[in-house]
Design a protein around this motif. Sequence first.
Motif, short mmCIF file in Angstrom:
data_model
loop_
_atom_site.label_atom_id
_atom_site.label_comp_id
_atom_site.label_asym_id
_atom_site.label_seq_id
_atom_site.Cartn_x
_atom_site.Cartn_y
_atom_site.Cartn_z
N TRP A 119 1.15 5.13 -0.81
CA TRP A 119 0.26 6.27 -0.94
C TRP A 119 0.67 7.22 -2.05
N SER A 120 1.97 7.28 -2.37
CA SER A 120 2.43 8.36 -3.23
C SER A 120 3.79 8.08 -3.82
N THR A 125 2.24 15.55 -3.45
CA THR A 125 1.06 14.78 -3.08
C THR A 125 0.34 15.46 -1.92
N CYS A 173 -3.00 -2.29 -3.15
CA CYS A 173 -3.37 -1.78 -1.83
C CYS A 173 -4.41 -2.69 -1.18
N PHE A 220 0.87 -1.18 0.00
CA PHE A 220 0.00 0.00 0.00
C PHE A 220 0.90 1.22 0.00
N ALA A 259 -5.51 10.16 -1.64
CA ALA A 259 -4.33 10.87 -2.10
C ALA A 259 -4.53 11.35 -3.52
N ARG A 270 4.24 4.70 2.73
CA ARG A 270 3.50 3.44 2.81
C ARG A 270 2.53 3.46 3.98
N GLU A 271 1.40 2.81 3.79
CA GLU A 271 0.42 2.71 4.85
C GLU A 271 0.98 1.91 6.02
N GLU A 322 -11.75 0.24 -1.63
CA GLU A 322 -10.71 0.98 -2.32
C GLU A 322 -11.29 1.55 -3.61
N CYS A 326 -10.64 4.16 0.95
CA CYS A 326 -9.32 4.72 0.65
C CYS A 326 -9.13 4.83 -0.86
N ILE A 377 -2.65 14.23 0.84
CA ILE A 377 -3.47 13.13 1.33
C ILE A 377 -4.47 13.71 2.33
N ALA A 426 -5.55 5.74 -3.37
CA ALA A 426 -4.18 6.22 -3.57
C ALA A 426 -4.05 6.65 -5.04
#
Length: 290
Positions: free
Chosen positions: A69-70, A280, A100, A67, A188, A75-76, A92, A156, A282, A158
């Motif tokens: 994010w950017s 980014t 993810c 996962f 994000a 990372r998550e 998702e 969520c 979020i 990303a």
Amino acid sequence: MSDGEQDVSAATPRAPGASAEALLGTAGIARRGVGSAESQRASRAWWDADADDYLAEHRADIGDVDFVWSPEALREADARLLGDVAGRRVLEVGCGSAPCSRWLATQGARPVALDLSGAMLRHARAAGEATGVPVPLVQAGAERLPFADASFDLACSAYGAVPFVADPRRVMQEVARVLRPAGRWVFAVNHPMRWVFPDDPGPDGLTVGQSYFDRTPYLEVDDAGAATYVEHHRTIGDRVRDIVAAGLVLDDIVEPEWPEGHERVWGQWSPLRGRLFPGTAIFVTHRPGG
């Protein structure tokens, strides 16, 4: 709609070596407004055409069960923006090949991965089989989620869906609708200030090229003027207003810093630009109640 995997076989595999632009007949760039229907048609066609190339280039960045994010490699597993996911039903939105959602499944969550592109979901299905971490897949757009009210604990995205829809406020409203009280929605997107700079990872990408307040979408078209690719811009204020209008609470805006030693260039993201301004944003939100 049940959690069962949906039919994602509509998109035909592309010919080897054919770019998305060539397949779609992209002829140039236009400046005009784009409504939801045209934007959705363009996004579905684009990601169906580009899925193979995108994943060939970026699979190493996003992983098969991870996962991220950017492009700043947040990372998550480290950020924990979703909180405890064990036992939680998670949607998702704009999952792509769904790494993810597969990571969430390994953490004890019950994810459902949604995307507009059949080609991306075909990759998601194949990756689920290859990794032994299959997840339910649903093909649909983010402006009309095919789920019952209050059916998810968390949601969520990303970089999925939100930058590509003409009506992001509708997405916020739809996610708020399907969330249970106290459920989090974390998404994000490109940092809005990136809009003013050219998509260039080098020195030319450090010069302001257009107004931050110009919300005309970035639009590629074919010879007939039909959209082949669309990306929409909203300011930070726009994003906040959309969140609040949907009845959600904004808890945080995370702007990941470019980490030391991270030398990966990903499209317009690069160490040069990343050390100077954020790439980014979020948004961490939740539905009140519970």
